[in-house]
Design a protein around this motif. Structure first.
Motif, PDB file in Angstrom:
ATOM      1  N   VAL A   1       0.874  -1.170   0.000  1.00 58.61           N
ATOM      2  CA  VAL A   1       0.000   0.000   0.000  1.00 58.61           C
ATOM      3  C   VAL A   1       0.907   1.215   0.000  1.00 58.61           C
ATOM      4  O   VAL A   1       1.811   1.333   0.829  1.00 58.61           O
TER       5      VAL A   1
ATOM      6  N   SER B   1      -0.376   4.652  -0.316  1.00 55.99           N
ATOM      7  CA  SER B   1      -1.021   5.698   0.483  1.00 55.99           C
ATOM      8  C   SER B   1      -2.503   5.406   0.633  1.00 55.99           C
ATOM      9  O   SER B   1      -3.099   4.677  -0.165  1.00 55.99           O
ATOM     10  N   VAL B   2      -3.069   6.002   1.674  1.00 52.57           N
ATOM     11  CA  VAL B   2      -4.489   5.849   1.974  1.00 52.57           C
ATOM     12  C   VAL B   2      -5.069   7.236   2.176  1.00 52.57           C
ATOM     13  O   VAL B   2      -4.508   8.051   2.908  1.00 52.57           O
ATOM     14  N   ASP B   3      -6.176   7.519   1.502  1.00 57.12           N
ATOM     15  CA  ASP B   3      -6.904   8.773   1.680  1.00 57.12           C
ATOM     16  C   ASP B   3      -8.281   8.409   2.222  1.00 57.12           C
ATOM     17  O   ASP B   3      -9.222   8.200   1.464  1.00 57.12           O
ATOM     18  N   PRO B   4      -8.404   8.323   3.564  1.00 58.90           N
ATOM     19  CA  PRO B   4      -9.674   7.889   4.144  1.00 58.90           C
ATOM     20  C   PRO B   4     -10.819   8.868   3.894  1.00 58.90           C
ATOM     21  O   PRO B   4     -11.970   8.458   3.771  1.00 58.90           O
TER      22      PRO B   4
ATOM     23  N   HIS C   1     -11.857   8.087   0.377  1.00 59.28           N
ATOM     24  CA  HIS C   1     -11.960   6.642   0.166  1.00 59.28           C
ATOM     25  C   HIS C   1     -11.123   6.190  -1.023  1.00 59.28           C
ATOM     26  O   HIS C   1     -11.596   5.474  -1.901  1.00 59.28           O
TER      27      HIS C   1
ATOM     28  N   LEU D   1      -7.368   4.455  -2.271  1.00 60.07           N
ATOM     29  CA  LEU D   1      -6.274   3.601  -1.861  1.00 60.07           C
ATOM     30  C   LEU D   1      -5.306   3.507  -3.034  1.00 60.07           C
ATOM     31  O   LEU D   1      -5.702   3.163  -4.144  1.00 60.07           O
TER      32      LEU D   1
ATOM     33  N   ALA E   1      -6.140  -5.082   2.352  1.00 63.23           N
ATOM     34  CA  ALA E   1      -5.713  -3.696   2.602  1.00 63.23           C
ATOM     35  C   ALA E   1      -6.922  -2.772   2.678  1.00 63.23           C
ATOM     36  O   ALA E   1      -6.965  -1.875   3.531  1.00 63.23           O
TER      37      ALA E   1
ATOM     38  N   ALA F   1      -8.655  -3.377   5.996  1.00 65.14           N
ATOM     39  CA  ALA F   1      -7.847  -2.826   7.094  1.00 65.14           C
ATOM     40  C   ALA F   1      -7.988  -1.311   7.191  1.00 65.14           C
ATOM     41  O   ALA F   1      -7.776  -0.729   8.253  1.00 65.14           O
ATOM     42  N   ASN F   2      -8.351  -0.672   6.068  1.00 59.48           N
ATOM     43  CA  ASN F   2      -8.517   0.783   6.045  1.00 59.48           C
ATOM     44  C   ASN F   2      -9.986   1.188   5.973  1.00 59.48           C
ATOM     45  O   ASN F   2     -10.308   2.298   5.571  1.00 59.48           O
ATOM     46  N   ASN F   3     -10.868   0.272   6.376  1.00 58.42           N
ATOM     47  CA  ASN F   3     -12.306   0.513   6.466  1.00 58.42           C
ATOM     48  C   ASN F   3     -12.908   0.949   5.129  1.00 58.42           C
ATOM     49  O   ASN F   3     -13.718   1.866   5.063  1.00 58.42           O
TER      50      ASN F   3
ATOM     51  N   ASN G   1     -16.578   1.049   4.047  1.00 57.15           N
ATOM     52  CA  ASN G   1     -16.851  -0.370   4.222  1.00 57.15           C
ATOM     53  C   ASN G   1     -18.335  -0.592   4.459  1.00 57.15           C
ATOM     54  O   ASN G   1     -18.935   0.025   5.329  1.00 57.15           O
TER      55      ASN G   1
END
Length: 171
Positions: free
Chosen positions: A9, A11-14, A17, A19, A33, A36-38, A126
């Motif tokens: 992974v 980067s994550v931009d929650p 949303h 990935l 992944a 794990a990042n909802n 999620n």
């Protein structure tokens, strides 16, 4: 080109949303992944072959079908980081006017135009969706049955039709 060691992974931009993952990540690694990042993905966008790579599926624009819905990982691509024939590293972003044509060419380009190294996918929060399997359904009225389910039960159906055994499987 073997990219199996490029499976992390990035980067994550929650908030949005999104990935970003390396192209050698397998589908099962992507699913883990995302969870794990909802984050989630609509049913049907994942390949049923969990050991295929994200880059392989997207550059082949493979493993999905449908009409008017997200039907493969390719439909979720917002950005691609790639290397051209001159060895230059380029980032094409479909959210920017200049990058849309490049992203469209790279998705389904079969690696003829580039070596894809990173891909950003638009995800969803999620949903904790439960998948229900129905096996060995009578396929006499398969089209009518699917239309009924789409209208009255769920907008997301994955079906595997096995005419050789006169049945189909729905998820």
């Amino acid at each position: 080109m073997l990219l199996h060691l490029m499976n992390r992974v990035v980067s994550v931009d929650p908030e949005h949303h999104q990935l970003t993952v390396e192209a050698g990540m397998t589908i099962i690694e992507l699913a883990n992944a995302a969870e794990a990042n909802n984050m989630s993905i609509r049913a049907g966008a994942y390949s049923v072959y969990s050991n295929l790579t994200v880059g392989g599926i997207i550059t082949a624009s493979a493993h999905g079908s449908g009409l008017g819905t997200v039907n493969s990982l390719s439909n979720l691509v917002t950005k691609i980081k790639w290397v051209n024939a001159q060895g230059e590293i380029i980032v094409s972003d479909s959210r920017k006017k200049a990058g849309t044509k490049e992203v469209n060419a790279l998705v389904g380009g079969l690696g003829v135009l580039d070596i894809t190294t990173e891909i950003t996918l638009q995800r969803e929060p999620n949903s904790w969706t439960i998948i229900e399997g129905r096996e060995k359904l009578d396929d006499t009225n398969i089209v009518a049955d699917l239309k009924h389910m789409l209208k009255h039960e769920t907008p997301h159906i994955i079906t595997y039709w096995r005419p050789s055994v006169n049945s189909h499987l729905l998820q």
